[in-house]
Scaffold this motif. Structure first.
Motif: not given
Lengths: 131, 148
Positions: A2-6
């Protein structure tokens, strides 16, 4: 994967968005939801840090362009950093083209050009009538 | 011994939805695992597949329809080349020769639609479309050697 966005505030009016994973047709929507709060004009600069992004598709490119457009409408800026070679390549392909070259066929580009030109001529002739 | 070029391709048929993307990607990745091609080549294959499959999942079938996509692939030229064929039973649609542009769609949308197909072309050695009866057939070829 998936994608982790911070997202964090680097300075007043300057936000950093760290993208980790894949920005594609399956993750673009959730990423967009995290970017929307930055588009109200309070962020003068948004940096997309792509050091941990190892994949992007046209949906991802589309989100980046859309975000840039929304920011520019508020006189804000979108900048990007640390593009991995394969990511840079996709942006290079997208950016190296003037907008009219991204159409899928010559005929489609022709028609687009015709419409723009016709509008321009109409505008000029109307301006002529007014003077 | 390398398998002959005429080797029977492996096939996978799944619903024409975005949820099928990962299984299709895993399927192809499994086929090329032994070729040990460089990461850059794997990226190209992944990107071209996504753009082609998303295009079909979005546009080939009427919304809510129970569409399908069948993907076949095989290694050719003694494992130096990957051949992928993607079939769907949706309306006839040649992505490389799009019909009338939708002038009511936003400019961004049309440009990016074009970008997806443009990326398919850029990431492949060869990309071809043909209509076979009531089936769309998209054929993609990739070189598995290190990119220049």
């Amino acid at each position: 994967m998936a994608l982790h966005v911070k997202v964090w505030k680097q300075r007043e009016g300057y936000f950093v968005v760290s993208l980790n994973g894949k920005l594609d047709s399956q993750t673009a929507l959730e990423c967009e939801a995290k970017l929307v709060p930055l588009l109200d004009g309070s962020a003068k600069v948004v940096l997309l840090d792509m050091s941990l992004l190892d994949y992007i598709s046209s949906m991802g490119v589309r989100l980046v362009l859309k975000t840039r457009k929304a920011l520019e409408a508020k006189q804000s800026r979108l900048i990007m950093s640390n593009l991995q070679p394969q990511i840079a390549k996709v942006f290079e392909i997208a950016k190296a083209l003037p907008p009219q070259a991204i159409f899928a066929s010559v005929a489609e580009a022709d028609r687009y050009f015709d419409v723009i030109q016709r509008r321009e001529i109409e505008k000029q002739s109307q301006a002529g009538k007014l003077t | 011994m390398d398998p002959p070029d005429e080797a029977v391709p492996c096939r996978l048929k799944l619903p024409a939805t975005l949820e099928s993307l990962d299984p299709f990607q895993d399927f192809v990745r499994g086929q090329i695992r032994e070729s040990r091609c460089p990461q850059e080549t794997q990226f190209k294959i992944q990107l071209a597949l996504e753009e082609a499959l998303v295009n079909i999942a979005h546009y080939a079938y009427p919304p809510g329809g129970a569409g399908w996509i069948e993907l076949a692939c095989r290694l050719e030229s003694g494992g130096k080349r990957l051949w992928v064929e993607i079939r769907d039973g949706g309306r006839a649609f040649n992505p490389f020769e799009r019909g009338k542009p939708d002038m009511t769609a936003s400019l961004d949308k049309r440009q990016i639609g074009g970008l997806g197909i443009f990326l398919v072309r850029q990431m492949t050695e060869k990309a071809e479309y043909r209509r076979d009866g009531d089936t769309n057939v998209l054929t993609l070829q990739f070189g598995l050697d290190a990119a220049p």
